[in-house]
Design a protein around this motif. Structure first.
Motif, mmCIF file in Angstrom:
data_model
loop_
_atom_site.group_PDB
_atom_site.id
_atom_site.type_symbol
_atom_site.label_atom_id
_atom_site.label_comp_id
_atom_site.label_asym_id
_atom_site.label_seq_id
_atom_site.Cartn_x
_atom_site.Cartn_y
_atom_site.Cartn_z
ATOM 1 N N GLY A 29 0.829 -1.064 -0.104
ATOM 2 C CA GLY A 29 0.041 -0.008 0.120
ATOM 3 C C GLY A 29 0.910 1.231 -0.032
ATOM 4 N N VAL A 30 2.199 1.214 0.486
ATOM 5 C CA VAL A 30 2.971 2.326 0.611
ATOM 6 C C VAL A 30 3.268 2.730 -0.859
ATOM 7 C CG1 VAL A 30 5.061 1.148 0.385
ATOM 8 C CG2 VAL A 30 4.983 3.346 1.663
ATOM 9 N N LEU A 31 2.869 1.926 -1.791
ATOM 10 C CA LEU A 31 3.102 2.541 -3.355
ATOM 11 C C LEU A 31 2.189 3.398 -3.645
ATOM 12 C CD1 LEU A 31 3.854 -1.153 -4.968
ATOM 13 C CD2 LEU A 31 5.519 0.734 -5.141
ATOM 14 N N SER A 32 1.060 3.517 -3.210
ATOM 15 C CA SER A 32 -0.039 4.345 -3.720
ATOM 16 C C SER A 32 0.261 5.768 -3.894
ATOM 17 C CB SER A 32 -1.316 4.076 -2.969
ATOM 18 O OG SER A 32 -1.609 2.448 -3.120
ATOM 19 N N VAL A 33 0.378 6.386 -3.053
ATOM 20 C CA VAL A 33 0.824 7.655 -2.895
ATOM 21 C C VAL A 33 1.841 8.289 -3.946
ATOM 22 C CG1 VAL A 33 1.476 9.720 -1.853
ATOM 23 C CG2 VAL A 33 -0.436 8.323 -0.846
ATOM 24 N N PRO A 34 3.290 7.399 -3.602
ATOM 25 C CA PRO A 34 4.097 7.728 -4.500
ATOM 26 C C PRO A 34 3.827 7.588 -6.178
ATOM 27 C CG PRO A 34 5.197 6.438 -2.738
ATOM 28 C CD PRO A 34 3.706 6.379 -2.712
ATOM 29 N N PRO A 42 1.162 16.096 -4.114
ATOM 30 C CA PRO A 42 1.374 15.082 -2.910
ATOM 31 C C PRO A 42 -0.049 15.357 -2.087
ATOM 32 C CG PRO A 42 3.346 15.947 -3.324
ATOM 33 C CD PRO A 42 2.504 16.853 -4.141
ATOM 34 N N GLY A 43 -0.476 16.540 -1.737
ATOM 35 C CA GLY A 43 -1.543 16.782 -0.686
ATOM 36 C C GLY A 43 -2.766 16.204 -1.327
ATOM 37 N N GLN A 44 -2.911 16.423 -2.707
ATOM 38 C CA GLN A 44 -4.217 15.944 -3.568
ATOM 39 C C GLN A 44 -3.982 14.513 -3.665
ATOM 40 O OE1 GLN A 44 -4.593 17.405 -7.545
ATOM 41 N NE2 GLN A 44 -6.574 16.759 -7.486
ATOM 42 N N ALA A 45 -2.869 13.872 -3.825
ATOM 43 C CA ALA A 45 -2.851 12.304 -3.772
ATOM 44 C C ALA A 45 -3.301 11.657 -2.751
ATOM 45 C CB ALA A 45 -1.608 12.098 -4.098
ATOM 46 N N ALA A 46 -2.769 12.289 -1.495
ATOM 47 C CA ALA A 46 -2.976 11.729 -0.239
ATOM 48 C C ALA A 46 -4.623 11.998 0.219
ATOM 49 C CB ALA A 46 -2.127 12.555 0.813
ATOM 50 N N GLY A 47 -5.048 13.095 -0.281
ATOM 51 C CA GLY A 47 -6.565 13.450 0.129
ATOM 52 C C GLY A 47 -7.423 12.261 -0.749
ATOM 53 N N LEU A 48 -6.949 12.126 -2.009
ATOM 54 C CA LEU A 48 -7.938 11.430 -2.885
ATOM 55 C C LEU A 48 -8.023 9.768 -2.376
ATOM 56 C CD1 LEU A 48 -7.690 11.463 -6.827
ATOM 57 C CD2 LEU A 48 -7.820 9.088 -5.580
ATOM 58 N N MET A 49 -6.476 9.462 -1.872
ATOM 59 C CA MET A 49 -6.663 7.891 -1.442
ATOM 60 C C MET A 49 -7.345 7.853 -0.129
ATOM 61 S SD MET A 49 -5.054 5.887 -3.667
ATOM 62 C CE MET A 49 -5.250 4.725 -2.443
ATOM 63 N N ALA A 101 9.990 15.297 -1.967
ATOM 64 C CA ALA A 101 11.177 14.451 -1.372
ATOM 65 C C ALA A 101 11.016 13.754 -0.113
ATOM 66 C CB ALA A 101 12.103 15.750 -1.037
ATOM 67 N N LEU A 102 10.055 14.328 0.685
ATOM 68 C CA LEU A 102 9.889 13.243 2.040
ATOM 69 C C LEU A 102 9.334 11.855 1.480
ATOM 70 C CD1 LEU A 102 10.146 12.920 5.120
ATOM 71 C CD2 LEU A 102 7.769 14.128 4.953
ATOM 72 N N ILE A 103 8.396 11.878 0.638
ATOM 73 C CA ILE A 103 7.853 10.814 0.135
ATOM 74 C C ILE A 103 8.880 9.921 -0.474
ATOM 75 C CG2 ILE A 103 6.050 9.752 -1.295
ATOM 76 C CD1 ILE A 103 4.482 12.134 -0.892
ATOM 77 N N GLY A 104 9.851 10.494 -1.392
ATOM 78 C CA GLY A 104 10.740 9.847 -1.883
ATOM 79 C C GLY A 104 11.579 9.171 -1.075
ATOM 80 N N VAL A 105 12.021 9.886 -0.052
ATOM 81 C CA VAL A 105 12.979 9.436 1.134
ATOM 82 C C VAL A 105 12.294 8.114 1.891
ATOM 83 C CG1 VAL A 105 14.016 9.713 3.574
ATOM 84 C CG2 VAL A 105 14.279 11.289 1.502
ATOM 85 N N ILE A 106 10.883 8.253 2.164
ATOM 86 C CA ILE A 106 10.409 7.155 2.723
ATOM 87 C C ILE A 106 10.237 5.760 1.847
ATOM 88 C CG2 ILE A 106 7.842 6.429 3.534
ATOM 89 C CD1 ILE A 106 7.422 9.379 4.428
ATOM 90 N N ALA A 107 9.974 6.189 0.380
ATOM 91 C CA ALA A 107 10.006 5.131 -0.635
ATOM 92 C C ALA A 107 11.267 4.281 -0.406
ATOM 93 C CB ALA A 107 9.547 5.609 -1.802
ATOM 94 N N ALA A 240 10.544 4.698 -8.060
ATOM 95 C CA ALA A 240 9.607 5.750 -7.840
ATOM 96 C C ALA A 240 10.101 6.846 -7.016
ATOM 97 C CB ALA A 240 8.114 5.263 -7.542
ATOM 98 N N GLY A 241 10.878 6.101 -5.711
ATOM 99 C CA GLY A 241 11.045 7.035 -4.748
ATOM 100 C C GLY A 241 12.231 7.657 -5.212
ATOM 101 N N LEU A 242 13.155 7.323 -6.010
ATOM 102 C CA LEU A 242 14.505 7.997 -6.491
ATOM 103 C C LEU A 242 13.813 9.232 -7.498
ATOM 104 C CD1 LEU A 242 16.988 5.228 -7.569
ATOM 105 C CD2 LEU A 242 16.981 6.971 -5.523
ATOM 106 N N LYS A 243 12.786 8.987 -8.364
ATOM 107 C CA LYS A 243 12.295 9.858 -9.049
ATOM 108 C C LYS A 243 11.716 11.172 -8.396
ATOM 109 C CE LYS A 243 10.466 11.610 -13.053
ATOM 110 N NZ LYS A 243 9.716 12.719 -12.559
ATOM 111 N N LEU A 244 10.945 10.664 -7.265
ATOM 112 C CA LEU A 244 10.304 11.824 -6.378
ATOM 113 C C LEU A 244 11.373 12.686 -5.586
ATOM 114 C CD1 LEU A 244 7.102 9.668 -5.084
ATOM 115 C CD2 LEU A 244 7.088 11.625 -6.586
ATOM 116 N N LEU A 245 12.375 11.887 -5.162
ATOM 117 C CA LEU A 245 13.485 12.686 -4.583
ATOM 118 C C LEU A 245 14.182 13.593 -5.381
ATOM 119 C CD1 LEU A 245 15.209 12.837 -1.687
ATOM 120 C CD2 LEU A 245 16.368 11.003 -2.416
#
Length: 251
Positions: A29-34, A42-49, A101-107, A240-245
């Motif tokens: 499930g951690v894949l969804s938002v990235p 990011p805020g819209q992605a989290a709110g939609l999910m 960047a934060l989501i990228g680090v998490i991923a 995906a995390g590297l791309k977002l970072l």
């Protein structure tokens, strides 16, 4: 309601992966938002999910209503509420690039953690049970990262895995924890404007995929090589995390 075909090309697999995670292959499930953050903020992605995740949690809470650790939950939820509160405070102070960047680090960190998990589990095998203060800290981190990107699984597992709970009780504790956390997050998400008419109507359009994803999770858990499935998924998450970072730091 969002109508961009490129968005739905990524939103459909993102929702299915969240359902597959709830259906048995936990962690995906951690894949969804990235994934969604590649095409929307990011805020819209989290709110939609979030509404979609809450719908999935209804099924999970019913399925595991008798199989969760009551003693652990008191510590976990108290920490999670603090983490959610910190997430609310941080939300207005982080722009989209910082959140990317934060989501990228998490991923990236989560992917590396999964690859190293067999080594870490062997080293933890002889350790005594972790303290309740550690449970409070890691559940707080889980609440914080869950609020920002629905990525609370890795911090929670850092605490729960060494507890050596029985398999079904571990799964039930995780499902109940995130079920409560997700429904609590609805209030600040609405207050902060992350769930608006556009997000809600789009979430409703994606909602039929929720039970399908859960069914796929059960089906895949029984038939597909778990090792192969996870290797491919974590490799995609890492990229995906590297791309977002990169995008977050470049911005």
């Amino acid at each position: 309601m969002l109508t961009d075909p490129a968005f739905y090309a990524l939103a459909v697999p993102a929702v299915l992966l969240a359902g597959i995670s709830k259906g048995g292959l936990s962690g995906l499930g951690v894949l969804s938002v990235p994934i969604l953050t590649l095409v929307i903020p990011p805020g819209q992605a989290a709110g939609l999910m979030l509404p979609v995740l809450c719908l999935m949690d209804v099924f999970g809470l019913w399925a595991y209503r008798r199989q969760w650790s009551h003693t652990e939950m008191a510590v976990l939820l108290s920490g999670a509420l603090l983490g959610i509160g910190l997430g609310v405070l941080a939300f207005g102070r982080l722009n989209d690039d910082a959140v990317r960047a934060l989501i990228g680090v998490i991923a990236v960190v989560f992917s590396i953690h999964q690859w190293l998990k067999p080594i870490l589990q062997r080293r933890m095998a002889d350790k005594p049970p972790t303290s309740r203060w550690k449970g409070f800290f890691w559940s707080g981190m889980s609440g914080f990262t869950s609020f920002l990107a629905h990525a609370g699984g890795p911090p929670l597992m850092v605490y729960l895995l060494p507890q050596r709970l029985e398999k079904m009780r571990l799964a039930g504790t995780t499902v109940v924890f995130f079920g409560v956390v997700n429904f609590v997050k609805l209030v600040p998400y609405v207050w902060l404007g992350q769930i608006d008419t556009s997000n809600l109507t789009t979430a409703l359009a994606l909602a039929p995929l929720a039970p399908l994803g859960i069914w796929l999770g059960v089906w895949l858990t029984r038939r597909v090589s778990e090792r192969l499935f996870y290797r491919a998924s974590y490799a995609l998450l890492f990229l995906a995390g590297l791309k977002l970072l990169h995008d977050g730091l470049a911005g």
